[in-house]
Design a protein around this motif. Structure first.
Motif, PDB file in Angstrom:
ATOM      1  N   THR A 187      10.423  -9.538  -9.123  1.00  0.00           N
ATOM      2  CA  THR A 187       9.103 -10.005  -8.715  1.00  0.00           C
ATOM      3  C   THR A 187       8.024  -9.072  -9.249  1.00  0.00           C
ATOM      4  OG1 THR A 187       9.240  -8.756  -6.644  1.00  0.00           O
ATOM      5  CG2 THR A 187      10.033 -11.034  -6.611  1.00  0.00           C
ATOM      6  N   VAL A 188       6.782  -9.478  -9.068  1.00  0.00           N
ATOM      7  CA  VAL A 188       5.656  -8.632  -9.462  1.00  0.00           C
ATOM      8  C   VAL A 188       5.700  -7.365  -8.614  1.00  0.00           C
ATOM      9  CG1 VAL A 188       3.151  -8.507  -9.669  1.00  0.00           C
ATOM     10  CG2 VAL A 188       4.323 -10.683 -10.037  1.00  0.00           C
ATOM     11  N   PRO A 189       5.615  -6.193  -9.220  1.00  0.00           N
ATOM     12  CA  PRO A 189       5.786  -4.950  -8.453  1.00  0.00           C
ATOM     13  C   PRO A 189       4.689  -4.741  -7.415  1.00  0.00           C
ATOM     14  CG  PRO A 189       5.051  -4.471 -10.685  1.00  0.00           C
ATOM     15  CD  PRO A 189       5.405  -5.919 -10.656  1.00  0.00           C
ATOM     16  N   ILE A 190       5.089  -4.111  -6.326  1.00  0.00           N
ATOM     17  CA  ILE A 190       4.175  -3.717  -5.261  1.00  0.00           C
ATOM     18  C   ILE A 190       3.756  -2.265  -5.495  1.00  0.00           C
ATOM     19  CG2 ILE A 190       4.027  -3.213  -2.773  1.00  0.00           C
ATOM     20  CD1 ILE A 190       3.898  -6.144  -3.295  1.00  0.00           C
ATOM     21  N   PHE A 191       2.451  -2.008  -5.409  1.00  0.00           N
ATOM     22  CA  PHE A 191       1.947  -0.649  -5.546  1.00  0.00           C
ATOM     23  C   PHE A 191       1.536  -0.117  -4.178  1.00  0.00           C
ATOM     24  CE2 PHE A 191       1.440  -2.536  -9.726  1.00  0.00           C
ATOM     25  CZ  PHE A 191       1.982  -1.556 -10.537  1.00  0.00           C
ATOM     26  N   ARG A 192       1.211   1.179  -4.136  1.00  0.00           N
ATOM     27  CA  ARG A 192       0.923   1.801  -2.852  1.00  0.00           C
ATOM     28  C   ARG A 192      -0.202   1.088  -2.108  1.00  0.00           C
ATOM     29  NH1 ARG A 192       0.275   6.982  -4.322  1.00  0.00           N
ATOM     30  NH2 ARG A 192      -1.988   6.903  -4.388  1.00  0.00           N
ATOM     31  N   GLN A 193      -1.258   0.700  -2.830  1.00  0.00           N
ATOM     32  CA  GLN A 193      -2.388   0.048  -2.169  1.00  0.00           C
ATOM     33  C   GLN A 193      -2.017  -1.316  -1.590  1.00  0.00           C
ATOM     34  OE1 GLN A 193      -2.263   0.820  -5.419  1.00  0.00           O
ATOM     35  NE2 GLN A 193      -2.988  -0.833  -6.722  1.00  0.00           N
ATOM     36  N   ASP A 194      -0.967  -1.931  -2.120  1.00  0.00           N
ATOM     37  CA  ASP A 194      -0.559  -3.246  -1.621  1.00  0.00           C
ATOM     38  C   ASP A 194       0.072  -3.166  -0.236  1.00  0.00           C
ATOM     39  OD1 ASP A 194      -1.376  -4.596  -3.997  1.00  0.00           O
ATOM     40  OD2 ASP A 194       0.415  -3.825  -4.987  1.00  0.00           O
ATOM     41  N   LEU A 195       0.594  -2.006   0.131  1.00  0.00           N
ATOM     42  CA  LEU A 195       1.076  -1.831   1.497  1.00  0.00           C
ATOM     43  C   LEU A 195      -0.073  -2.026   2.480  1.00  0.00           C
ATOM     44  CD1 LEU A 195       3.361   1.326   1.069  1.00  0.00           C
ATOM     45  CD2 LEU A 195       4.075  -1.065   1.155  1.00  0.00           C
ATOM     46  N   GLY A 196      -1.264  -1.580   2.084  1.00  0.00           N
ATOM     47  CA  GLY A 196      -2.439  -1.797   2.918  1.00  0.00           C
ATOM     48  C   GLY A 196      -2.753  -3.276   3.083  1.00  0.00           C
ATOM     49  N   SER A 197      -2.496  -4.073   2.048  1.00  0.00           N
ATOM     50  CA  SER A 197      -2.734  -5.518   2.153  1.00  0.00           C
ATOM     51  C   SER A 197      -1.814  -6.156   3.183  1.00  0.00           C
ATOM     52  CB  SER A 197      -2.530  -6.185   0.786  1.00  0.00           C
ATOM     53  OG  SER A 197      -3.454  -5.700  -0.167  1.00  0.00           O
ATOM     54  N   LEU A 198      -0.556  -5.692   3.250  1.00  0.00           N
ATOM     55  CA  LEU A 198       0.369  -6.220   4.267  1.00  0.00           C
ATOM     56  C   LEU A 198      -0.194  -5.972   5.665  1.00  0.00           C
ATOM     57  CD1 LEU A 198       3.804  -4.975   2.840  1.00  0.00           C
ATOM     58  CD2 LEU A 198       2.694  -7.175   2.447  1.00  0.00           C
ATOM     59  N   MET A 199      -0.730  -4.787   5.875  1.00  0.00           N
ATOM     60  CA  MET A 199      -1.309  -4.457   7.178  1.00  0.00           C
ATOM     61  C   MET A 199      -2.585  -5.252   7.424  1.00  0.00           C
ATOM     62  SD  MET A 199      -2.718  -0.749   8.535  1.00  0.00           S
ATOM     63  CE  MET A 199      -4.147  -0.781   7.441  1.00  0.00           C
ATOM     64  N   ASP A 200      -3.482  -5.299   6.439  1.00  0.00           N
ATOM     65  CA  ASP A 200      -4.764  -5.984   6.613  1.00  0.00           C
ATOM     66  C   ASP A 200      -4.570  -7.451   6.974  1.00  0.00           C
ATOM     67  OD1 ASP A 200      -6.170  -3.654   5.909  1.00  0.00           O
ATOM     68  OD2 ASP A 200      -6.124  -4.170   3.784  1.00  0.00           O
ATOM     69  N   LEU A 201      -3.681  -8.142   6.272  1.00  0.00           N
ATOM     70  CA  LEU A 201      -3.497  -9.568   6.528  1.00  0.00           C
ATOM     71  C   LEU A 201      -2.930  -9.813   7.918  1.00  0.00           C
ATOM     72  CD1 LEU A 201      -2.139 -10.930   3.114  1.00  0.00           C
ATOM     73  CD2 LEU A 201      -4.480 -10.950   3.987  1.00  0.00           C
ATOM     74  N   ASN A 202      -2.001  -8.978   8.344  1.00  0.00           N
ATOM     75  CA  ASN A 202      -1.448  -9.143   9.693  1.00  0.00           C
ATOM     76  C   ASN A 202      -2.516  -8.933  10.765  1.00  0.00           C
ATOM     77  OD1 ASN A 202       1.548  -9.702  10.004  1.00  0.00           O
ATOM     78  ND2 ASN A 202       1.598  -8.145   8.393  1.00  0.00           N
ATOM     79  N   LEU A 203      -3.327  -7.900  10.605  1.00  0.00           N
ATOM     80  CA  LEU A 203      -4.367  -7.636  11.599  1.00  0.00           C
ATOM     81  C   LEU A 203      -5.435  -8.743  11.585  1.00  0.00           C
ATOM     82  CD1 LEU A 203      -4.776  -3.776  11.182  1.00  0.00           C
ATOM     83  CD2 LEU A 203      -3.810  -4.976  13.143  1.00  0.00           C
ATOM     84  N   LEU A 204      -5.838  -9.174  10.408  1.00  0.00           N
ATOM     85  CA  LEU A 204      -6.833 -10.250  10.323  1.00  0.00           C
ATOM     86  C   LEU A 204      -6.306 -11.537  10.962  1.00  0.00           C
ATOM     87  CD1 LEU A 204      -8.189  -9.705   6.704  1.00  0.00           C
ATOM     88  CD2 LEU A 204      -9.499  -9.501   8.823  1.00  0.00           C
ATOM     89  N   TYR A 205      -5.055 -11.852  10.696  1.00  0.00           N
ATOM     90  CA  TYR A 205      -4.471 -13.078  11.248  1.00  0.00           C
ATOM     91  C   TYR A 205      -4.339 -12.982  12.764  1.00  0.00           C
ATOM     92  CZ  TYR A 205      -1.251 -17.033  11.726  1.00  0.00           C
ATOM     93  OH  TYR A 205      -0.662 -18.225  12.081  1.00  0.00           O
ATOM     94  N   ALA A 206      -3.934 -11.821  13.252  1.00  0.00           N
ATOM     95  CA  ALA A 206      -3.715 -11.662  14.688  1.00  0.00           C
ATOM     96  C   ALA A 206      -5.015 -11.717  15.482  1.00  0.00           C
ATOM     97  CB  ALA A 206      -2.994 -10.342  14.959  1.00  0.00           C
ATOM     98  N   PHE A 207      -6.100 -11.182  14.904  1.00  0.00           N
ATOM     99  CA  PHE A 207      -7.345 -11.063  15.665  1.00  0.00           C
ATOM    100  C   PHE A 207      -8.356 -12.166  15.370  1.00  0.00           C
ATOM    101  CE2 PHE A 207      -5.788  -6.727  16.246  1.00  0.00           C
ATOM    102  CZ  PHE A 207      -6.151  -6.483  17.567  1.00  0.00           C
ATOM    103  N   SER A 208      -8.058 -13.059  14.446  1.00  0.00           N
ATOM    104  CA  SER A 208      -9.020 -14.098  14.093  1.00  0.00           C
ATOM    105  C   SER A 208      -8.773 -15.373  14.886  1.00  0.00           C
ATOM    106  CB  SER A 208      -8.959 -14.406  12.593  1.00  0.00           C
ATOM    107  OG  SER A 208      -9.344 -13.277  11.854  1.00  0.00           O
ATOM    108  N   ALA A 209      -9.848 -16.118  15.102  1.00  0.00           N
ATOM    109  CA  ALA A 209      -9.752 -17.367  15.858  1.00  0.00           C
ATOM    110  C   ALA A 209      -8.955 -18.390  15.060  1.00  0.00           C
ATOM    111  CB  ALA A 209     -11.152 -17.895  16.153  1.00  0.00           C
ATOM    112  N   PRO A 210      -8.215 -19.283  15.725  1.00  0.00           N
ATOM    113  CA  PRO A 210      -7.486 -20.350  15.020  1.00  0.00           C
ATOM    114  C   PRO A 210      -8.432 -21.185  14.164  1.00  0.00           C
ATOM    115  CG  PRO A 210      -6.858 -20.258  17.336  1.00  0.00           C
ATOM    116  CD  PRO A 210      -8.033 -19.349  17.184  1.00  0.00           C
TER     117      PRO A 210
END
Length: 378
Positions: free
Chosen positions: A123-146
């Motif tokens: 697959t397309v390689p994951i870089f260090r900054q992409d770990l932050g994207s995994l966290m950001d998307l989870n937090l945005l999804y959890a705290f955002s209105a449906p």
């Protein structure tokens, strides 16, 4: 936001990108003519890998440098800018992966870790900054209105080359519309180029395609210079984001963008901010009092002592008092990290020695690796 079946945040390889001087000059000229007080601070005009104290810069010299051939050389490839944007373009170390896993194992509501981090060789390689994207998307999804069936509109200030925009579109597809505004010519220039390769299924538009006739609503991902945004924007946003760029601004800029979020966010919108409070910018984050703070803590992204991710929801009430309680808890937690006696009391000398030694070895290895690459020794 509706998660798609494929949970990979990076789906398409992006080639090495280079700048064309004639094209780039158009972006630079636009900044000179129209940016006004929204011109980047000297640290970004100098395009430095890391910002020095604000008082150490000469604004006139920084401006002159931004218009020079030497400045173009520094921005002539996307790769050369990665350190300034996200701290580098390196594969994550075991320590990086462990740090993010310890956080995400408890809150990976989108189930992104298995799809992106486990045994994916082709697959397309994951870089260090992409770990932050995994966290950001989870937090945005959890705290955002449906989303309730409608497209979720996201506005990001200072999105660089499009790290989070790429991840958001790949996970949520056409259920999101992502608008990026920036004041750094190199970011405005490279974002469309990068995202056109990274997200070929997305309709990607830039203000520079059509000028004042640019219609934001026609696209999935949009790039607009900050100084033109108010004139061309006719939309309201469900999520407003700033990640590690307010920390490199001045007080006027921070106030301006916080007020912009307040003015274009719908009632109930999520405001997502992740910035060091003890870096280049040492002023005040004057959050509107009607933003209710839901989350305030250092995270795996935090590379400074006071480096919280803060999540708010826009309301119609005054939440200044409960927000102070959230801030107090964060500040207390930060204070514990600098209290040596408290750390020894909690963990014991032996409990502290082994982690400290591992951290020193890890940082030394990374430093030596960077020096070796820089000197061309391998």
């Amino acid at each position: 936001m509706i998660p798609q079946e494929n949970r990979r945040i990076k789906k398409h390889s992006v080639p090495e990108l280079e700048a064309n001087l004639t094209e780039y000059q158009h972006f630079l000229d636009d900044m000179v003519q129209y940016s006004g007080p929204l011109i980047p601070d000297p640290n970004w005009l100098m395009t430095e890998d890391s910002s020095q104290p604000a008082e150490s810069y000469d604004p006139v010299k920084a401006y002159e440098f931004a218009l020079s051939n030497a400045a173009f050389i520094k921005v002539s490839t996307l790769k050369a800018l990665m350190h300034a944007w996200v701290g580098g373009a390196e594969r994550p170390t075991d320590a990086d992966i462990s740090k993010y896993y310890r956080f995400l194992q408890h809150c990976d509501v989108l189930d992104l870790w298995p799809e992106n981090m486990k045994g994916l060789k082709d697959t397309v390689p994951i870089f260090r900054q992409d770990l932050g994207s995994l966290m950001d998307l989870n937090l945005l999804y959890a705290f955002s209105a449906p989303s309730k069936g409608k497209v979720t509109r996201i506005l990001e200030v200072g999105g660089g080359y499009g790290r989070l925009a790429e991840a958001a579109f790949n996970i949520f597809g056409h259920t999101v519309q992502y608008v990026m505004i920036d004041s750094v010519p190199a970011s405005l220039y490279y974002a469309k180029k990068y995202l056109s390769y990274a997200c070929p299924e997305a309709r990607i538009g830039s203000y520079y395609d059509a000028g004042d006739h640019f219609d934001i609503s026609r696209y999935d991902i949009v790039i607009v210079p900050a100084w033109h945004f108010a004139r061309v924007n006719k939309l309201r946003y469900d999520i407003c984001v700033n990640i590690e760029s307010m920390q490199e601004m001045n007080q006027y800029h921070v106030n301006y963008y916080l007020n912009l979020f307040e003015s274009v966010a719908v009632d109930g919108a999520t405001i997502y901010l992740s910035n060091a409070h003890d870096y280049y910018f040492r002023g005040s984050f004057n959050y509107p009092t009607n933003w209710q703070k839901l989350f305030c803590a250092n995270t795996p992204r935090s590379w400074r002592l006071d480096h919280p991710t803060e999540i708010f929801t826009k309301s119609g009430q005054d939440y200044s008092l409960p927000n102070r309680m959230c801030d107090a808890l964060h500040k207390y937690t930060v204070s514990l990290e600098t209290d040596t006696q408290e750390s020894v009391a909690r963990h014991g000398v032996k409990g502290m020695s082994a982690p400290m030694l591992r951290a020193i070895i890890s940082k030394t290895r990374r430093y030596v690796s960077r020096v070796v690459r820089k000197c061309g020794l391998r």
